[in-house]
Design a protein around this motif. Sequence first.
Motif, PDB file in Angstrom:
ATOM      1  N   GLY A 106       0.831  -1.208   0.000  1.00 42.31           N
ATOM      2  CA  GLY A 106       0.000   0.000   0.000  1.00 42.31           C
ATOM      3  C   GLY A 106       0.852   1.239   0.000  1.00 42.31           C
ATOM      4  N   ASP A 107       0.374   2.303   0.672  1.00 44.24           N
ATOM      5  CA  ASP A 107       1.045   3.598   0.659  1.00 44.24           C
ATOM      6  C   ASP A 107       2.366   3.531   1.396  1.00 44.24           C
ATOM      7  N   VAL A 869      -9.199  10.511  -9.436  1.00 44.33           N
ATOM      8  CA  VAL A 869      -9.540   9.301  -8.698  1.00 44.33           C
ATOM      9  C   VAL A 869     -10.434   8.406  -9.542  1.00 44.33           C
ATOM     10  N   LEU A 870     -11.407   9.009 -10.239  1.00 44.02           N
ATOM     11  CA  LEU A 870     -12.288   8.234 -11.112  1.00 44.02           C
ATOM     12  C   LEU A 870     -11.509   7.546 -12.224  1.00 44.02           C
ATOM     13  N   ALA A 871     -10.627   8.296 -12.890  1.00 40.64           N
ATOM     14  CA  ALA A 871      -9.864   7.722 -13.999  1.00 40.64           C
ATOM     15  C   ALA A 871      -8.970   6.588 -13.521  1.00 40.64           C
ATOM     16  N   ALA A 872      -8.391   6.762 -12.325  1.00 34.95           N
ATOM     17  CA  ALA A 872      -7.504   5.721 -11.801  1.00 34.95           C
ATOM     18  C   ALA A 872      -8.286   4.481 -11.399  1.00 34.95           C
ATOM     19  N   ARG A 873      -9.391   4.661 -10.682  1.00 38.98           N
ATOM     20  CA  ARG A 873     -10.158   3.509 -10.184  1.00 38.98           C
ATOM     21  C   ARG A 873     -10.828   2.728 -11.294  1.00 38.98           C
ATOM     22  N   ARG A 915      -4.509   1.975  -9.150  1.00 42.85           N
ATOM     23  CA  ARG A 915      -5.851   2.407  -8.784  1.00 42.85           C
ATOM     24  C   ARG A 915      -5.933   3.052  -7.412  1.00 42.85           C
ATOM     25  N   ASP A 916      -4.823   3.239  -6.722  1.00 43.52           N
ATOM     26  CA  ASP A 916      -4.920   3.780  -5.370  1.00 43.52           C
ATOM     27  C   ASP A 916      -4.731   5.291  -5.393  1.00 43.52           C
ATOM     28  N   TRP A 917      -4.698   5.872  -4.199  1.00 40.46           N
ATOM     29  CA  TRP A 917      -4.666   7.337  -4.013  1.00 40.46           C
ATOM     30  C   TRP A 917      -3.425   7.965  -4.631  1.00 40.46           C
ATOM     31  N   ILE A 921      -2.911  10.833  -7.608  1.00 38.94           N
ATOM     32  CA  ILE A 921      -2.145  12.071  -7.449  1.00 38.94           C
ATOM     33  C   ILE A 921      -1.116  12.213  -8.561  1.00 38.94           C
ATOM     34  N   LYS A 922      -0.443  11.122  -8.895  1.00 42.26           N
ATOM     35  CA  LYS A 922       0.528  11.175  -9.986  1.00 42.26           C
ATOM     36  C   LYS A 922      -0.155  11.521 -11.307  1.00 42.26           C
ATOM     37  N   LEU A 923      -1.328  10.962 -11.528  1.00 41.17           N
ATOM     38  CA  LEU A 923      -2.075  11.270 -12.743  1.00 41.17           C
ATOM     39  C   LEU A 923      -2.463  12.744 -12.771  1.00 41.17           C
TER      40      LEU A 923
END
Length: 945
Positions: A106-107, A869-873, A915-917, A921-923
């Motif tokens: 995880g983080d 967040v939507l695009a990643a998930r 797909r995480d937080w 942020i990177k995106l």
Amino acid sequence: MTRLPHATSSTPSSERSAEKLLEIVRQTVAELRPYAAEGLRVSLHSVLDRDLGLDSLARVELWSRVEREFGVRLPEELFAAAETPDDLLHALQHFECAAPEPQQGGDDYRPTALTDDLAPDQAQTLVEVLDWHVQRHPQRIHVRLLGDAEQSDDISYAALREGAAAVAAGLQRRGLSPGQRVALMLPTGRDFLHGFFGILLAGGVPVPIYPPMRLSQIEEHLRRQAGILGNAEACMLITVVQAKLLARLLKPQVPSLHEIVTVAELGADSDAFVAPLRQAQDLAFLQYTSGSTGQPKGVMVSHANLLANLRAMGRALRVSGDDVFVSWLPMYHDMGLIGAWFGSLYYGFPLVLMSPLGFLARPARWLWAIHRYGGTLSAAPNFAYELCLSKLDEAVLEGLDLRRWRLALNGAEPVNPDTLQRFAERFAGYGLAASALTPVYGLAEATLGAAFPPLERGPLIDRVQREAFQARGKALTAAADASNVLRFVASGRPLPGHQLRIVDGSGIELPERTEGHLQFKGPSTTGGYFRNPQESQRVRHGDWLDSLDLGYMAAGEVYLSGRVKDLIIRGGRNIYPYDIETAVGNLPGLRKGCVAVFGCGDAASGSERLVVLAETREQEPAARQGLQQAISRVALDLTGVPPDDIVLAPPHSVLKTSSGKIRRAASRELYERGEVGQPQRAVWRQLLRLLQAAVQAQAGRYWRALCAALYAAYFWILLLLIGSLTWLAVALLPRLAWCRRMVRMAARLFLHLAGVPLSVEGLAQLRLPEVRVLVANHASYLDGLALCAVLPAEFSFVAKRELAEQRIAGRFLRKLGTCFVERFDVQRSAADTERLATALQAGQSLVFFPEGTLTREPGLLPFRMGAFVLAARTDVPLLPVAIRGSRMVLRDGQWFPHRGEIRVSVCGHLLAQGRDWLDAIKLRDQARQVLLQRLDEPDRLLLAS
């Protein structure tokens, strides 16, 4: 609150829990705002959304980390109700918390070592700032006073407080009441520092006025200060011993003045003073910006103004306790008083202070002081840098090391681009980085600073086409090989929390690269001039204040091009022509009322030349020489500097208006053309030429204003007509696809008829069949219309829920299939996010404005996390779209449109790595960099940090 399974119960220590919680909050905020991490200040009372920028999705991430690290499950109602970390801490302390389980991937959470206690951010007054430092480090060196022998007289915070307290007691013994003004006419030194703060401690209002250059001038100098003292209604004057007896001459001219004392006399007894109640809105001091024979203008600077400006400048310059400020600037000058002294006082770095006369006599002392004391900050007017170039040879500079000088601030007078270039080249060999040279813009009415450039960039010089600028005020970029150009120096962007704008003579905001009047507003803007309501009203335009400077904006930075006022800035000193004209006009042999004083640019000195043009009938050489000497003496006594040129001209050489006022600008042009004293054309020819020029200029102004007004009326009528018909058509059409095609055609038709060209780059990427998340910058209300004209029918806009409830706009947007999200109710906002994710998975492409709002100021605002967040998930490609030009056509808060082109650039697809937080942020950061590369606007995230 329930514990997570398999957790070991324990009751956390209050202090350890608070420290742990703050570290989690800091880490989350630092990931959202990486540029702010270095100076990030998070306390238990920081508001999560307003102070830390945590939107609903960021709260979701924060909640999960708190639950994981403390081994608890937070109640759902706390998710919406908690406003500060302190709210979370209270909840944690009332329930048993389990020890955190070992992390399994995880983080990568690593606490950041950030200090809360950096500066007195809670102080409300300047006195509280001093007390804050005295309580924490009383013996720390605050000021190092340099004498002629290069020996320093060190003053600690405690010593300053002690000396000021003695002065305060002396003032109160002499009857000083809270709010009364006390003038300070003292040279740079310990007495000035003690005297200024002594007045504040006693409840008075300091009024710094400059001391005489020579003791032989004291009598004349004091007589000239009577106007300032009278306007301020000063009850006391603190000065040097030599001036005390002669200062009694002022008493008959200043009825309020009842005491003239020295610092030594005030501090003779050891009585204690009574600290009066002080508030943020109380006057901190009066800063006078004009001379005595003209109308004195005392800028009212409150404690709130002062501290707001210091905090904004500190953020912009990223100052810290490790800095060292070296200054020779006079203490009666705002850059020396506020920038050097109060700035060092607030942020706790030492101030190395030398006499202005010490610098003027030996300019090398300034540079060697920076070398000897490791100076990182220093400021000076342009002439000081030019003086170092012209007066210092290599032998004097041998061994000089300027590597620690990170900010060489250049302000207080017009900045010469040649001076910047030559100073950088000359002192690069002594370790000075070219990026250290920092032109800035400020004025007393803004307390001090108004605009600073990005750090470590160095000077930015704009080359514009001379003809277009002089004829139409358009700052069109000149070709690299063009020769007929003008050069202007960028003075930077507005300070955090402050705003600048350029307006025309009617107060209508102008688009970028158009010259106009520079106005400003913000928390450090003065409330006006003391006891001068007419002048205060003249410069105030609603919330905005007129700087009386001319300039233009480009890419969010301000470029100064001239002055509306007749102020002359020579050697860093403000000279008002009226003072000299009145005094010189009284000399025998000169025609009274026929004297013009003006400034001319001087590339050699890097400052302005002071020119006196006076009419006389005298023809004898000896008599004319005597008149020139007399004029020089008068000007020297009034300003402290002699004129650079004195022109004795025959009668009728000084140009005047029909009402008899001196036309200084026209007289300067006559002087620069070398036509003063030449045989004049016939009167009727002169009148005809003047009339022709006046008619042409006025007609041009009227025509441009009329065209602009007619275009604005046409723009809004057209929008109302097409918008009404489109709304009706959308309301009647039965299919979503038909509605969207109708809106697309209407948007294109409006932009075409409004004369707003729309160009699109990368349009082919919008025709791909895959589902995407589109994110666009938001600069104007026209952005949505431009996207409607460009996007295919399968794209749905995401809008704030408040729009859905509007009677007209809500129905229109619903018919277009707009998705609405909640901004303020965090629980509903999180639910909306899940609903949007479902829409994406069902094949619906979405359009976001991730800034969430728009402002009149140029720059890309911080992004909300929803789209990323939507695009990643959902593993959906992200498509950044840059919109340029819309802000220039229609700026927020300005209902006066301008002609211009809107350009839409569709950038390449971006994919999240996971797909995480942190992947979201990177995106977000990738998309932000892509947009900034396409936009001619600054990064407001950098400014906010």
